[in-house]
Design an enzyme around this catalytic site. Sequence first.
Site, mmCIF file in Angstrom:
data_model
loop_
_atom_site.group_PDB
_atom_site.id
_atom_site.type_symbol
_atom_site.label_atom_id
_atom_site.label_comp_id
_atom_site.label_asym_id
_atom_site.label_seq_id
_atom_site.Cartn_x
_atom_site.Cartn_y
_atom_site.Cartn_z
ATOM 1 N N HIS A 1 64.982 28.770 30.101
ATOM 2 C CA HIS A 1 65.244 29.716 28.997
ATOM 3 C C HIS A 1 66.719 29.708 28.606
ATOM 4 O O HIS A 1 67.228 30.700 28.084
ATOM 5 C CB HIS A 1 64.833 31.144 29.369
ATOM 6 C CG HIS A 1 63.471 31.254 29.994
ATOM 7 N ND1 HIS A 1 62.336 31.538 29.276
ATOM 8 C CD2 HIS A 1 63.066 31.080 31.278
ATOM 9 C CE1 HIS A 1 61.292 31.548 30.091
ATOM 10 N NE2 HIS A 1 61.708 31.265 31.306
ATOM 11 N N SER B 1 87.420 17.082 12.393
ATOM 12 C CA SER B 1 87.051 17.850 11.212
ATOM 13 C C SER B 1 88.082 17.569 10.128
ATOM 14 O O SER B 1 89.253 17.370 10.412
ATOM 15 C CB SER B 1 87.027 19.340 11.558
ATOM 16 O OG SER B 1 87.264 20.114 10.399
ATOM 17 N N LYS C 1 89.397 20.360 16.019
ATOM 18 C CA LYS C 1 88.004 20.024 16.305
ATOM 19 C C LYS C 1 87.809 18.612 16.838
ATOM 20 O O LYS C 1 88.455 17.673 16.425
ATOM 21 C CB LYS C 1 87.148 20.159 15.035
ATOM 22 C CG LYS C 1 86.887 21.568 14.602
ATOM 23 C CD LYS C 1 86.099 22.386 15.607
ATOM 24 C CE LYS C 1 84.632 22.005 15.656
ATOM 25 N NZ LYS C 1 83.937 22.354 14.416
ATOM 26 N N GLU D 1 74.847 14.428 17.836
ATOM 27 C CA GLU D 1 74.252 15.214 16.747
ATOM 28 C C GLU D 1 73.396 14.332 15.827
ATOM 29 O O GLU D 1 72.311 14.729 15.404
ATOM 30 C CB GLU D 1 75.350 15.897 15.925
ATOM 31 C CG GLU D 1 76.039 17.017 16.668
ATOM 32 C CD GLU D 1 77.207 17.567 15.868
ATOM 33 O OE1 GLU D 1 77.066 18.636 15.269
ATOM 34 O OE2 GLU D 1 78.267 16.899 15.838
#
Length: 466
Positions: free
Chosen positions: A159, A286, A292, A299
């Site tokens: 979970h 970024s 970043k 991804e």
Amino acid sequence: MKKNSPVSRSGRFARDPGTDVAQFTESISFDRRLWRHDILGSLAHAAMLRKIRVLTRAEANAIARGLDAVAREIVAGKFKWKPELEDVHMNIEVALTRRVPAGAKLHTARSRNDQVALDLRLWLRDEIVSLLGEIADLQRALVRLGEKNSDVIIPGYTHLQRAQPVYLAHHLLAYVEMLDRDCERLWDGWSRVNVCPLGSGAIAGSTLKLDRVLVAKLLGFVDAQGKPQLTQNSMDAVSDRDFAIEFCADAAILAMHLSRLAEDVILWASAEFNFIKIADAYTTGSSLMPQKKNPDVAELTRGKTGRVYGNLMSLLTLLKGLPMTYNRDLQEDKERLFDTADTVRASVRLMAAMLRHTAANRAACAVAASDPALLATDLADYLVRKGMPFRHAHHAVGAVVALAERTGKPLNRLTLAELQSVDKTFGRDALAVFDLRRAMAKRNLTGAPGTKEVAKQIARWQKQLS
Ligand code: ARG
């Protein structure tokens, strides 16, 4: 023959198709990648036509030399693909016949319907073999990362809540198991790809006495015992795409596994987890935020899973309403199949490369794994060892956890008196269960994340993948 007409229309048709129709119906823009397999199939077909005396020895030799020349031209990038010739089959046949007049005999007892089924099977056979190699490489990268950090312990999650401690290697080996099942599925499917449809003609075979066994043997369509594998129904053979759908289904499961791995990597690379550091070359920055460092390889692997699923749905939908046998709709199978193979292959390869350039952040893992709550179940097992029924032990430890929360203490800092205020069964040795290394040494069931067991599993995979 009209000079510029597609060869398939030269007899019956008075006019060429309109440009828009030609553009709509062509497949050369994407099926040209089948050229190698198309030529291999033609070489085998020509050898067989020679054996049954449709071709003379000289004609067969000339055809073989001509096909070889066409192949060289394609490799050299000099071949002129003509959209008006529709597809790879026509382009190659026309180029051959221009060089070698006997090329006009090559299509004897063959249709593009069995030819395209053959080409696809030959192509997919090779594709599966290379994909299996790439998957094994990803498995090696996972095993290597686990082995390099064989003493690193992290929380295991259910979970997405901290559950019990596991070795990082155990977590990584879970993916090695998934990928192993993917390989089994792909191999299993390979045997159904490995069946020769040539000789089925357009739908109904041929009146000529073809030697299908010879063609199958020449093209390696044999089982492990060397027995030729031939399709047994010409109508099925020209319209069956199960083998492609099956591959796309296996690829969808593979992509799902890659996506789950990607998701773990993305979580672990976040500041919140901070379990791993991905090398700069496998991350991007970024355009706005200077600080970043994004895990884009992971991804995109997760993102590309969508199109792999989509391709499977496309193929299933493509086939569902087709009356027997070949229908031009089937031309739509190729882009979906190619895209699936390309996408999973690239994802597997890039994930492997990224993992080879990923390091575990040992300090952050150690902090996370030192949470004593991860060993609450061990404390319940302690009570069970003292003879308490598990349900009671679960309840008692639950009360201990609540007490720790109330007093603001970590679980392993409670005093014996505090433990005994919950249950008298707790003894002096109770707190020893919170020794993480000892706790890990105890979990040695087959498949459990115990110290010895994980070492054994790493060794097993190293051997299997070497
Ligand atoms: N380009 C076609 C395909 O990819 C080849 C088979 C064409 N057959 C035909 N009868 N038009 O399916």
